[in-house]
Design a protein around this motif. Structure first.
Motif, mmCIF file in Angstrom:
data_model
loop_
_atom_site.group_PDB
_atom_site.id
_atom_site.type_symbol
_atom_site.label_atom_id
_atom_site.label_comp_id
_atom_site.label_asym_id
_atom_site.label_seq_id
_atom_site.Cartn_x
_atom_site.Cartn_y
_atom_site.Cartn_z
ATOM 1 N N LEU A 281 0.815 -1.206 0.000
ATOM 2 C CA LEU A 281 0.000 0.000 0.000
ATOM 3 C C LEU A 281 0.855 1.265 0.000
ATOM 4 N N TYR A 282 0.417 2.260 -0.747
ATOM 5 C CA TYR A 282 1.030 3.571 -0.636
ATOM 6 C C TYR A 282 0.017 4.599 -1.106
ATOM 7 N N ILE A 283 0.263 5.871 -0.832
ATOM 8 C CA ILE A 283 -0.637 6.922 -1.303
ATOM 9 C C ILE A 283 0.146 7.859 -2.210
ATOM 10 N N VAL B 165 -0.013 12.869 0.083
ATOM 11 C CA VAL B 165 1.046 13.068 1.081
ATOM 12 C C VAL B 165 1.190 14.562 1.375
ATOM 13 N N ILE C 241 1.745 3.118 4.752
ATOM 14 C CA ILE C 241 1.282 4.484 4.465
ATOM 15 C C ILE C 241 1.813 5.442 5.522
ATOM 16 N N THR C 242 1.747 5.028 6.774
ATOM 17 C CA THR C 242 2.212 5.913 7.841
ATOM 18 C C THR C 242 3.730 6.047 7.814
ATOM 19 N N GLN D 101 5.406 6.094 5.060
ATOM 20 C CA GLN D 101 5.572 7.047 3.955
ATOM 21 C C GLN D 101 5.363 8.489 4.454
ATOM 22 N N ILE E 112 -7.085 9.175 6.702
ATOM 23 C CA ILE E 112 -6.442 8.347 5.681
ATOM 24 C C ILE E 112 -6.870 6.894 5.895
ATOM 25 N N GLY F 121 -6.321 3.250 5.468
ATOM 26 C CA GLY F 121 -5.288 2.269 5.138
ATOM 27 C C GLY F 121 -5.769 0.845 5.351
#
Ligand code: TXA
Ligand code: MG
Length: 319
Positions: A7-9, A14, A126-127, A129, A169, A171
């Motif tokens: 997972l990423y955003i 960001v 995600i966190t 990142q 967010i 996740g």
């Protein structure tokens, strides 16, 4: 459970989060344990807004989340226990309480005025990142109002705070579902202040001399105020270790043979898997916490491994 490794955003989201943090605003973020209500830990106003949003007693210190050990060392005094435990369990569901450095830039509010700070490097991608991009500490208690169960999905956070939060967010559902193990290494030894999925057995394997004080119930002696007995409280009564259940109660079951007779039943883990049970715990407590049930009746849960943390949270839900 969904694996979150990939997972990423995207960068614009960001940037959006970082702008909120720079402006002392709150953003709810996913972690592998529970969702956090996150704000800049160096900014007093931002930290005060967390207390306000949670209606949290002022004396309760907050966990500071950082991307890596290098940033942690800007804030806290390191020692042998911190070195060993951080190498073993970070990134992951562990918080270390350490002495603040004299030149620590963190808001005093995160320490509730004391001279220690709780720090954690979370593993959620995600966190990670977001923390890497921000480059400094983010205070994030669980994203629930004070005295309510911790949220393990973005939808739970929304139901806690409605429109009062500018940004949540999503996740996915939290992998672990109970809050991090809090270990005080600010002194000579190491003391578990709050049990979690990093178990006493796992800590002892890294630090053979550890003492586990268990749950501190004497109000005057509370070191980790998250241990207040009423911290995790649904709005209806909770009965523990039940061997029979009334028709107007909701049953929180565990294992392959659940008790008969309840109006509603949710099973934490039909295959008696304690890790699965932990991940389901808060979501199921919430789901059963409706006024048409007289109480939530909880079947006995084994106390080994992460079962220690589950029983700890259940005792507080029942207090
Ligand atoms: O898994 C978690 O730890 C989640 C996620 C969001 O990271 N966070 C969380 O934060 O549970 P919170 O604020 O709800 O719980 C923090 C616990 C409390 O029991 C608090 O008292 C303790 O950590 N704590 C934090 N800093 C401390 C300090 N300096 N001394 C003693 N206890 C501390
Ligand atoms: Mg909490």
């Amino acid at each position: 459970m969904k694996r979150l490794d990939t997972l990423y955003i995207d960068n614009s989201l960001v940037d959006n989060v970082l702008t909120h943090w720079r402006n002392a605003q709150l953003v709810a973020i996913p972690t592998e344990t529970v969702y956090g209500l996150a704000a800049d830990a160096e900014n007093n106003l931002a930290v005060a807004r967390i207390y306000e949003a949670k209606s949290r007693p002022q004396f309760n210190p907050l966990i500071v989340h950082v991307a890596n050990v290098e940033i942690a060392k800007r804030y806290a005094e390191w020692n042998a226990q911190a070195e060993a435990l951080s190498a073993a369990f970070w990134p992951g569901p562990m918080t270390l309480v350490m002495q603040r450095r004299r030149d620590c830039a963190l808001s005093d509010l995160v320490s509730a005025g004391g001279d220690t700070v709780g720090i954690r490097i979370p593993a959620h991608p995600i966190t990670q990142q977001l923390l890497k991009a921000y480059g400094k500490g983010i205070a994030a208690p669980s994203a629930n109002r004070s005295g309510r169960v911790s949220p393990t999905t973005a939808a739970h956070v929304l139901s806690e705070f409605g429109d009062t939060l500018p940004l949540i967010i999503d996740g996915g559902a939290c992998d672990i579902g109970v809050e991090s193990t809090v270990i005080d290494v600010s002194g000579e030894g190491a003391v578990i202040l709050r049990p979690g999925s990093i178990t006493r057995e796992m800590v002892t394997a890294i630090l053979p001399e550890i003492h586990d004080v268990g749950i501190i119930t004497d109000g005057a002696a509370i070191k980790s105020p998250g241990q207040l007995e009423s911290h995790y409280a649904p709005s209806i009564p909770v009965r523990l270790n039940v061997t029979e259940v009334a028709t107007d109660e909701a049953l929180l079951g565990f294992g392959s043979s659940v008790l008969p007779g309840a109006k509603t039943m949710l099973n934490l883990s039909p295959r008696s898997d304690l890790v699965e049970a932990a991940a389901n715990l808060f979501a199921y407590l919430r789901a059963l916490d409706v006024p048409s049930h007289r109480a939530i009746a909880v079947m006995p849960i084994p106390t080994h491994g992460i079962g220690e943390a589950i029983n700890d949270r259940l005792r507080r839900a029942a207090a």
